[in-house]
Design an enzyme around this catalytic site. Structure first.
Site: not given
Length: 189
Positions: A96, A104, A142
């Site tokens: 990330r 999104e 992540r």
């Protein structure tokens, strides 16, 4: 007198015709807007990115090779998947982008952000991943990191493009909050 009446009648008819044609053209424009599929929008965006990269000098090439900072993990790998505008998979790890929040993926803006990342760093590209020392616990499995692809800081480029926003909530924790790109978008060191 008959010419005056004929002229006025003609002007009224032309006025009505003009209003009708304007109304019809406005209706057709609205129909066109609604009928463009998302795949068409993606093609238009891809075309625009290709045109821009051919017509302007590329600002994506930086003069020196990126280097990792801090003490957290630092590794090179290959991009195997672009998940969305702020997350990629490098080898078997999900990364990330630190301090970045993209829309999104289930939104048009999210698809555009993902396509933007893919245009700079397509699947198969080699990357350097610099884990954020201040957020080494990660986020939902992540790793939080700055990712360099083709000597380009992807975190910075997605923010510059307007396809993502900085996550100022994490500026106080991130090792990268004092970087010029982070300050430029709102981190106060």
């Amino acid at each position: 007198m008959n010419f005056i009446i004929l002229g006025i009648t003609l002007m009224i008819i032309l006025g009505i015709l003009a209003v009708f044609l304007y109304y019809e053209s406005a209706q057709n424009i609205e129909k066109i807007k609604v009928q463009i599929p998302i795949s068409g929008v993606t093609e238009i965006i891809s075309e625009k990115l290709q045109i821009d990269s051919k017509t302007t000098p590329s600002p994506l090439v930086e003069s020196s090779s990126p280097k990792c900072t801090g003490n957290a993990d630092c590794f090179s790998g290959k991009v195997v998947k672009i998940i969305d505008g702020d997350t990629i998979r490098v080898d078997s790890r999900s990364i990330r982008f630190a301090l970045v929040s993209a829309p999104e993926i289930n939104t048009l803006e999210g698809k555009i952000a993902k396509d933007f990342v893919a245009s700079i760093c397509p699947v198969g590209s080699s990357v350097l991943v610099d884990e954020d020392d201040g957020q080494s616990e990660g986020s939902y499995g992540r790793m939080l990191a700055v990712v360099y692809c083709n000597n380009v800081n992807l975190n910075e480029k997605i923010l510059e493009s307007g396809n993502a926003k900085i996550s100022t909530l994490f500026c106080s924790e991130s090792e990268f909050s004092d970087e010029p790109w982070a300050k430029k978008f709102g981190c106060i060191g």
